[in-house]
Design an enzyme around this catalytic site. Structure first.
Site, PDB file in Angstrom:
ATOM      1  N   GLU A 232      -3.563  -6.424  15.738  1.00 10.96           N
ATOM      2  CA  GLU A 232      -3.097  -5.016  15.076  1.00 10.96           C
ATOM      3  C   GLU A 232      -4.243  -4.162  15.068  1.00 10.96           C
ATOM      4  O   GLU A 232      -4.054  -2.970  15.245  1.00 10.96           O
ATOM      5  CB  GLU A 232      -2.511  -5.328  13.419  1.00 10.96           C
ATOM      6  CG  GLU A 232      -1.605  -4.069  12.972  1.00 10.96           C
ATOM      7  CD  GLU A 232      -1.050  -4.223  11.804  1.00 10.96           C
ATOM      8  OE1 GLU A 232      -1.782  -3.944  10.752  1.00 10.96           O
ATOM      9  OE2 GLU A 232       0.129  -4.725  11.814  1.00 10.96           O
TER      10      GLU A 232
ATOM     11  N   LYS B 157       0.808  -1.300  -0.134  1.00 19.25           N
ATOM     12  CA  LYS B 157       0.029   0.011  -0.073  1.00 19.25           C
ATOM     13  C   LYS B 157       0.897   1.124  -0.020  1.00 19.25           C
ATOM     14  O   LYS B 157       0.620   2.088  -0.667  1.00 19.25           O
ATOM     15  CB  LYS B 157      -0.858  -0.011   1.451  1.00 19.25           C
ATOM     16  CG  LYS B 157      -1.839   1.142   1.377  1.00 19.25           C
ATOM     17  CD  LYS B 157      -2.795   0.927   2.658  1.00 19.25           C
ATOM     18  CE  LYS B 157      -3.265   2.404   2.842  1.00 19.25           C
ATOM     19  NZ  LYS B 157      -4.113   2.025   3.972  1.00 19.25           N
TER      20      LYS B 157
ATOM     21  N   GLY C 170      -4.351  -2.032   5.527  1.00 15.05           N
ATOM     22  CA  GLY C 170      -3.540  -3.305   5.190  1.00 15.05           C
ATOM     23  C   GLY C 170      -4.075  -4.536   5.494  1.00 15.05           C
ATOM     24  O   GLY C 170      -4.341  -5.402   4.383  1.00 15.05           O
ATOM     25  N   ARG C 171      -4.507  -4.811   6.771  1.00 17.69           N
ATOM     26  CA  ARG C 171      -5.092  -5.956   6.963  1.00 17.69           C
ATOM     27  C   ARG C 171      -6.264  -6.472   6.527  1.00 17.69           C
ATOM     28  O   ARG C 171      -6.899  -7.247   6.845  1.00 17.69           O
ATOM     29  CB  ARG C 171      -4.805  -6.267   8.606  1.00 17.69           C
ATOM     30  CG  ARG C 171      -5.644  -5.069   9.223  1.00 17.69           C
ATOM     31  CD  ARG C 171      -5.168  -5.101  10.699  1.00 17.69           C
ATOM     32  NE  ARG C 171      -5.670  -3.937  11.610  1.00 17.69           N
ATOM     33  CZ  ARG C 171      -5.151  -2.876  11.455  1.00 17.69           C
ATOM     34  NH1 ARG C 171      -4.017  -2.544  10.784  1.00 17.69           N
ATOM     35  NH2 ARG C 171      -5.549  -1.950  12.496  1.00 17.69           N
TER      36      ARG C 171
ATOM     37  N   LYS D  99      10.336  -0.020  14.177  1.00 16.87           N
ATOM     38  CA  LYS D  99      10.947   0.244  12.816  1.00 16.87           C
ATOM     39  C   LYS D  99      11.995   1.311  12.756  1.00 16.87           C
ATOM     40  O   LYS D  99      13.137   1.053  12.149  1.00 16.87           O
ATOM     41  CB  LYS D  99       9.737   0.587  11.862  1.00 16.87           C
ATOM     42  CG  LYS D  99       8.712  -0.507  11.330  1.00 16.87           C
ATOM     43  CD  LYS D  99       7.706   0.139  10.345  1.00 16.87           C
ATOM     44  CE  LYS D  99       6.497  -0.731  10.264  1.00 16.87           C
ATOM     45  NZ  LYS D  99       5.474  -0.249   9.240  1.00 16.87           N
TER      46      LYS D  99
ATOM     47  N   HIS E  69      -2.421 -32.968  18.710  1.00 22.37           N
ATOM     48  CA  HIS E  69      -1.211 -33.651  19.396  1.00 22.37           C
ATOM     49  C   HIS E  69      -0.211 -32.672  19.589  1.00 22.37           C
ATOM     50  O   HIS E  69       0.904 -33.099  19.964  1.00 22.37           O
ATOM     51  CB  HIS E  69      -0.633 -34.610  18.163  1.00 22.37           C
ATOM     52  CG  HIS E  69      -1.663 -35.668  17.716  1.00 22.37           C
ATOM     53  ND1 HIS E  69      -1.363 -36.982  18.396  1.00 22.37           N
ATOM     54  CD2 HIS E  69      -2.586 -35.777  16.926  1.00 22.37           C
ATOM     55  CE1 HIS E  69      -2.429 -37.777  17.781  1.00 22.37           C
ATOM     56  NE2 HIS E  69      -2.975 -36.965  16.841  1.00 22.37           N
TER      57      HIS E  69
ATOM     58  N   GLU F 277      10.829  -4.309   4.468  1.00 23.61           N
ATOM     59  CA  GLU F 277      10.751  -5.612   3.917  1.00 23.61           C
ATOM     60  C   GLU F 277      10.341  -6.009   2.421  1.00 23.61           C
ATOM     61  O   GLU F 277      11.173  -6.507   1.711  1.00 23.61           O
ATOM     62  CB  GLU F 277       9.906  -6.620   4.727  1.00 23.61           C
ATOM     63  CG  GLU F 277      10.223  -6.796   6.141  1.00 23.61           C
ATOM     64  CD  GLU F 277       9.557  -5.720   6.964  1.00 23.61           C
ATOM     65  OE1 GLU F 277       9.301  -4.564   6.597  1.00 23.61           O
ATOM     66  OE2 GLU F 277       9.450  -5.774   8.306  1.00 23.61           O
TER      67      GLU F 277
HETATM   68  O1  LIG Z   1       1.075  -2.694   2.315  1.00 20.53           O
HETATM   69  P1  LIG Z   1       2.363  -2.147   3.086  1.00 20.53           P
HETATM   70  O2  LIG Z   1       2.010  -0.651   3.154  1.00 20.53           O
HETATM   71  O3  LIG Z   1       3.738  -2.353   2.440  1.00 20.53           O
HETATM   72  O4  LIG Z   1       2.085  -2.443   4.643  1.00 20.53           O
HETATM   73  C1  LIG Z   1       2.298  -3.721   5.006  1.00 20.53           C
HETATM   74  C2  LIG Z   1       1.894  -3.909   6.537  1.00 20.53           C
HETATM   75  O5  LIG Z   1       2.586  -3.168   7.291  1.00 20.53           O
HETATM   76  C3  LIG Z   1       1.567  -2.609   8.231  1.00 20.53           C
HETATM   77  O6  LIG Z   1       1.441  -1.412   8.121  1.00 20.53           O
HETATM   78  C4  LIG Z   1       2.316  -2.736   9.851  1.00 20.53           C
HETATM   79  O7  LIG Z   1       2.472  -4.176  10.106  1.00 20.53           O
HETATM   80  C5  LIG Z   1       0.367  -3.490   8.153  1.00 20.53           C
HETATM   81  O8  LIG Z   1      -0.645  -2.684   8.603  1.00 20.53           O
HETATM   82  C6  LIG Z   1       0.482  -3.578   6.785  1.00 20.53           C
HETATM   83  O9  LIG Z   1      -0.338  -4.560   6.461  1.00 20.53           O
END
Ligand SMILES: O=P(O)(O)OC[C@H]1O[C@](O)(CO)[C@@H](O)[C@@H]1O
Length: 545
Positions: A353, A206, A267-268, A512, A384, A212
């Site tokens: 979250e 987003k 995002g979620r 972060k 198990h 990452e």
């Molecule tokens: O889609 P992006 O902006 O890379 O964000 C990834 C994720 O990082 C967060 O902002 C924080 O973990 C989430 O809410 C989101 O799903």
């Protein structure tokens, strides 16, 4: 806002809890053999049995009183009306618009967002078609066959649930891989055996600013170039889904191949948007839209059903009952369906979250518990592993048992055994086994009485463990959509009653930022500003390099 603990219904629930706390589930079923019919609900292809809870009709009424006194109905309408319920970011939370299959307008600041939602679905459909037909192809002219989803959090967890759960619906000849972690093992594993000529990387972010994802996208591009691709070919093998067009184009992605996201989607909650493009490619757009249909059916149920007949509302209230009145700290999600194995991980982000918050919407500290620790896994594997603790541990852990009546992959009598286990575990949680029952059993088996009395306490199962059974016919795209939407709305119901904002996530920022600063001094630099432990571990890292 009035704290939930100040509401009359909250106080009434506290008294009610004291009055019924010694009643156990066995007794409730003995007193009333119509509990299943009384406390089961159905909507959007899901059947939910709420009868196995430490709750009487009176309890349910009092929980509904709480929902009414907290103005939950207004909260639900506020979401669908596009009000800025994400108040700290001054935005609505409109994932329901992404799967709004009706003609109704949904407005943000007076502007209907549905035309852009529909337009994006159309663009996705034509891209999916172009990939399938080979009109959008690799730089050497070959069809793209392997899709690599590069994204993390909501750009990974929900999408992975969708593609795993709908494996039988995949188009022939496609493969879908995921890279999320910044651990180099993730991208290395994903690129193993990958053919650069037939691979499409979809960078899902987003913000297009997530460390990452950017690092993994750069590593994927470097891998592609190492394999003989040229910079000018990148646009044939990389597309993006993002609100940040500039950053995506700077990366080398053709502007025409950047699919939009909107600030009003968290995002979620984004798997329904163009974030679902990789899944739509392997599933086909029709299947992807069936997923949206199922979620929309749950949305309509949530929006229109009376509170007492409303699945997400009742689920959310029962969660509050245990977390706030019985002192439970976690919520188990036990999926008796291998296809849903990633669902607990997605729920962890969706729930923790969203509702892992310590201040109210107004910024005042809460003095009541908010989001539960969500955990779980697949049955019977869990049986198990951690079921021992569920049956004989010291904690109260409400559990959701989830299972289809028919298997996507019928094999011999596996599904009957799975279903028997699904019910057997619930029966054990409900009824348990008393010391007298254990003793009688041991004596019948011929054990001498002294030994039997010594062993019996170890074999007692207290039972009385509350749980919900969610069943459905078959895990279809529609059912999956409804199931995910059910939990999304449950999370909102709880957040609303707790008076918190379920749609921001400020808590993830600090770590972060500090990680970035540490990266700057990892190889050289002054460690004085750091605490002794952090400095020592940095030195340890430096010495290892
Ligand atoms: O889609 P992006 O902006 O890379 O964000 C990834 C994720 O990082 C967060 O902002 C924080 O973990 C989430 O809410 C989101 O799903």
């Amino acid at each position: 806002m009035t704290a939930p603990t100040e509401l009359n219904a909250w106080k009434a629930l506290q008294n009610h809890k004291s009055a019924i706390e010694s009643t156990d589930l066995r007794a409730l079923f003995q007193q009333d053999n119509t509990r299943h019919d009384k406390f089961s609900l159905e909507a959007a292809g899901l059947h939910i049995d709420f009868s196995r809870h430490r709750a009487t009709q009176d309890t349910f009424q009092r929980l509904l009183d709480l929902a009414r006194e907290a103005n939950l109905e207004a909260g639900i309408q506020a979401m669908f009306n596009g009000e800025p319920i994400n108040n700290t970011e001054r935005r609505p939370a409109l994932h329901v618009a992404l799967r709004n299959r009706s003609d109704a307008a949904i407005k943000v600041d007076g502007k209907d967002v549905m035309p852009t939602v529909r337009d994006t679905l159309k663009r996705m459909r034509s891209f999916v078609k172009a990939v399938h037909r080979g009109d959008f192809k690799g730089h050497t002219g070959k069809k793209l066959r392997t899709i690599v989803n590069i994204g993390i959090g909501g750009s990974f967890l929900g999408p992975k649930v969708v593609s795993d759960a709908l494996r039988p619906y995949w188009q022939d000849g496609y493969d879908l891989r995921y890279v999320a972690n910044i651990d180099g093992t993730d991208i290395t594993t994903a690129c193993r055996d990958l053919d650069p000529e037939t691979t499409l990387f979809v960078v899902c972010s987003k913000s297009f600013g997530t460390l990452e994802t950017l690092k993994n996208a750069e590593a994927a591009r470097a891998w592609f170039l190492q394999q003989g691709g040229k910079q000018k070919d990148v646009k044939h093998h990389f597309v993006a889904v993002s609100t940040n067009i500039r950053a995506a184009t700077e990366f080398g992605i053709d502007e025409n191949n950047i699919y939009p996201m909107w600030d009003w989607v968290g995002g979620r909650y984004s798997l329904w948007s163009a974030i679902g493009l990789p899944q739509a490619i392997v599933l086909g757009m029709d299947t992807f839209e069936q997923l949206l249909d199922g979620a929309h059916a749950m949305d309509e149920h949530f929006r229109t059903a009376k509170l007492g007949e409303n699945l997400p509302v009742v689920m959310g209230l029962l969660g509050i009952w245990y977390q706030n009145f019985w002192g439970a700290e976690s919520q188990a999600v036990l999926v008796y369906d291998e296809s849903l194995k990633e669902f607990p991980a997605h729920l962890q982000q969706m729930d923790m979250e969203s509702n892992g918050k310590r201040v109210t919407r107004d910024g005042d500290p809460v003095n009541w518990q908010t989001g539960a620790v969500v955990w779980g896994g697949t049955g019977t594997n869990g049986q198990h592993a951690y079921h021992q603790l569920l049956h004989q541990g010291t904690r109260l852990i409400p559990a959701d048992f989830i299972m289809p009546l028919r298997s996507q992959n019928p094999v011999a009598d596996h599904h009957a055994w799975l279903f028997a286990n699904f019910l057997g575990q619930q029966q054990a949680m409900l009824e348990g086994k008393t010391e007298d029952e254990v003793l009688a059993e041991l004596l019948t088996q011929g054990m001498d009485e002294k030994q039997a009395r010594a062993l019996a306490p170890h074999k007692v199962i207290p039972g009385n463990q509350p749980h919900t059974a969610i069943t459905f016919d078959l895990l279809t795209p529609e059912v999956l959509g409804a199931l995910i939407a059910l939990y999304e709305h449950k999370v909102y119901v709880q957040g609303h009653i707790w008076g918190i904002n379920s749609f921001d996530q400020w808590g993830v920022e600090l770590g972060k930022v500090l990680g970035n600063a540490i990266h700057d001094v990892l190889h050289k630099g002054d460690l004085k500003p750091y605490d002794d432990s952090t400095a020592a571990l940095i030195r340890r890292y430096r010495n290892s390099q």
